[in-house]
Design a protein around this motif. Sequence first.
Motif, PDB file in Angstrom:
ATOM      1  N   ASP A 261     -31.464  39.597  23.314  1.00 35.89           N
ATOM      2  CA  ASP A 261     -32.638  39.073  23.735  1.00 35.89           C
ATOM      3  C   ASP A 261     -32.247  37.467  23.539  1.00 35.89           C
ATOM      4  O   ASP A 261     -31.766  36.887  22.315  1.00 35.89           O
ATOM      5  CB  ASP A 261     -34.257  38.680  22.956  1.00 35.89           C
TER       6      ASP A 261
ATOM      7  N   GLU B 110     -34.406  35.374  20.729  1.00 31.98           N
ATOM      8  CA  GLU B 110     -34.257  36.326  19.835  1.00 31.98           C
ATOM      9  C   GLU B 110     -32.886  35.545  18.930  1.00 31.98           C
ATOM     10  O   GLU B 110     -33.061  35.091  18.093  1.00 31.98           O
ATOM     11  CB  GLU B 110     -34.762  37.340  19.645  1.00 31.98           C
TER      12      GLU B 110
ATOM     13  N   SER C   1     -28.693  40.723  32.415  1.00 33.43           N
ATOM     14  CA  SER C   1     -29.535  41.876  32.811  1.00 33.43           C
ATOM     15  C   SER C   1     -30.799  41.468  33.976  1.00 33.43           C
ATOM     16  O   SER C   1     -31.787  42.167  34.493  1.00 33.43           O
ATOM     17  CB  SER C   1     -29.425  43.131  32.203  1.00 33.43           C
ATOM     18  N   SER C   2     -31.878  41.101  32.891  1.00 33.34           N
ATOM     19  CA  SER C   2     -32.869  40.294  33.169  1.00 33.34           C
ATOM     20  C   SER C   2     -33.533  39.021  33.065  1.00 33.34           C
ATOM     21  O   SER C   2     -32.870  38.961  31.334  1.00 33.34           O
ATOM     22  CB  SER C   2     -34.015  41.206  32.901  1.00 33.34           C
TER      23      SER C   2
ATOM     24  N   ARG D 206     -37.200  35.995  32.170  1.00 32.63           N
ATOM     25  CA  ARG D 206     -38.221  35.504  31.489  1.00 32.63           C
ATOM     26  C   ARG D 206     -38.216  33.810  31.504  1.00 32.63           C
ATOM     27  O   ARG D 206     -37.969  33.418  30.779  1.00 32.63           O
ATOM     28  CB  ARG D 206     -38.868  36.466  30.535  1.00 32.63           C
TER      29      ARG D 206
ATOM     30  N   GLU E  52     -45.310  32.156  33.716  1.00 36.43           N
ATOM     31  CA  GLU E  52     -44.689  32.905  33.577  1.00 36.43           C
ATOM     32  C   GLU E  52     -43.863  33.482  34.161  1.00 36.43           C
ATOM     33  O   GLU E  52     -44.784  33.870  34.986  1.00 36.43           O
ATOM     34  CB  GLU E  52     -44.578  33.822  32.099  1.00 36.43           C
TER      35      GLU E  52
ATOM     36  N   ILE F 159     -40.893  37.263  35.392  1.00 33.48           N
ATOM     37  CA  ILE F 159     -40.173  38.240  35.259  1.00 33.48           C
ATOM     38  C   ILE F 159     -39.364  38.582  35.890  1.00 33.48           C
ATOM     39  O   ILE F 159     -39.824  38.782  37.434  1.00 33.48           O
ATOM     40  CB  ILE F 159     -40.071  39.549  34.325  1.00 33.48           C
TER      41      ILE F 159
ATOM     42  N   ASP G 246     -36.488  40.755  36.936  1.00 40.33           N
ATOM     43  CA  ASP G 246     -35.920  42.436  36.982  1.00 40.33           C
ATOM     44  C   ASP G 246     -34.727  42.189  37.746  1.00 40.33           C
ATOM     45  O   ASP G 246     -34.418  43.196  38.462  1.00 40.33           O
ATOM     46  CB  ASP G 246     -36.884  43.218  36.896  1.00 40.33           C
TER      47      ASP G 246
ATOM     48  N   PHE H  68     -39.176  33.671  26.129  1.00 38.92           N
ATOM     49  CA  PHE H  68     -37.996  35.754  25.231  1.00 38.92           C
ATOM     50  C   PHE H  68     -38.441  36.641  26.802  1.00 38.92           C
ATOM     51  O   PHE H  68     -38.667  36.887  27.259  1.00 38.92           O
ATOM     52  CB  PHE H  68     -39.493  36.239  23.992  1.00 38.92           C
ATOM     53  N   GLN H  69     -37.390  37.776  26.170  1.00 40.76           N
ATOM     54  CA  GLN H  69     -37.387  38.905  27.295  1.00 40.76           C
ATOM     55  C   GLN H  69     -36.266  38.431  28.236  1.00 40.76           C
ATOM     56  O   GLN H  69     -35.888  38.749  29.373  1.00 40.76           O
ATOM     57  CB  GLN H  69     -37.844  39.385  27.661  1.00 40.76           C
ATOM     58  N   THR H  70     -35.378  37.801  27.920  1.00 39.76           N
ATOM     59  CA  THR H  70     -34.084  37.350  28.894  1.00 39.76           C
ATOM     60  C   THR H  70     -32.722  37.544  28.133  1.00 39.76           C
ATOM     61  O   THR H  70     -32.366  37.507  26.967  1.00 39.76           O
ATOM     62  CB  THR H  70     -33.871  35.316  28.573  1.00 39.76           C
ATOM     63  N   ILE H  71     -32.202  38.655  28.693  1.00 38.37           N
ATOM     64  CA  ILE H  71     -31.973  39.974  27.940  1.00 38.37           C
ATOM     65  C   ILE H  71     -30.316  39.694  28.193  1.00 38.37           C
ATOM     66  O   ILE H  71     -29.757  40.010  29.700  1.00 38.37           O
ATOM     67  CB  ILE H  71     -32.206  41.406  28.354  1.00 38.37           C
TER      68      ILE H  71
END
Length: 140
Positions: free
Chosen positions: A19, A22, A45-46, A48, A61, A63, A65, A106-109
Amino acid sequence: MREFKSGISYKGRLEKGVDIVEGISALIKANNIKAGIIEGIGAVSSARLGYFNQGKKVYEEKIFDENMEIVSLTGNISLKDGEPFPHLHAIFSRRDFSNIGGHLLFQTIVYAFEFVIFALDGEPLKREFDEDTGLYIWKD
Ligand code: ZN
């Protein structure tokens, strides 16, 4: 406005699957970087993202994907609640070459991510909640 002198520069990358928010947060805390500039490129890969609704004073917000290029990631580092905190924005390119962007959450990979951090020497700026904007902005 406050004066800073250029400090140490760092270059690195984050591993696939990490992430971004993170990963960068952990790196700046581990290296005690309290003030600085960050920039990066790569692919995700994705993602947020946040858009700050100024009327309602809340982040909306979304996402995404999908696999995208990180055309440009930029941000700054300051202190929030006494801890090094990255404020990151990014523009992503989709398969059809259209772009999206916003405040990185968070959750951006990571698929691949190369970054440079330019640390700054000087009394770090601190983020505090601002009633007028509804944002945590720099206060002296
Ligand atoms: Zn932002």
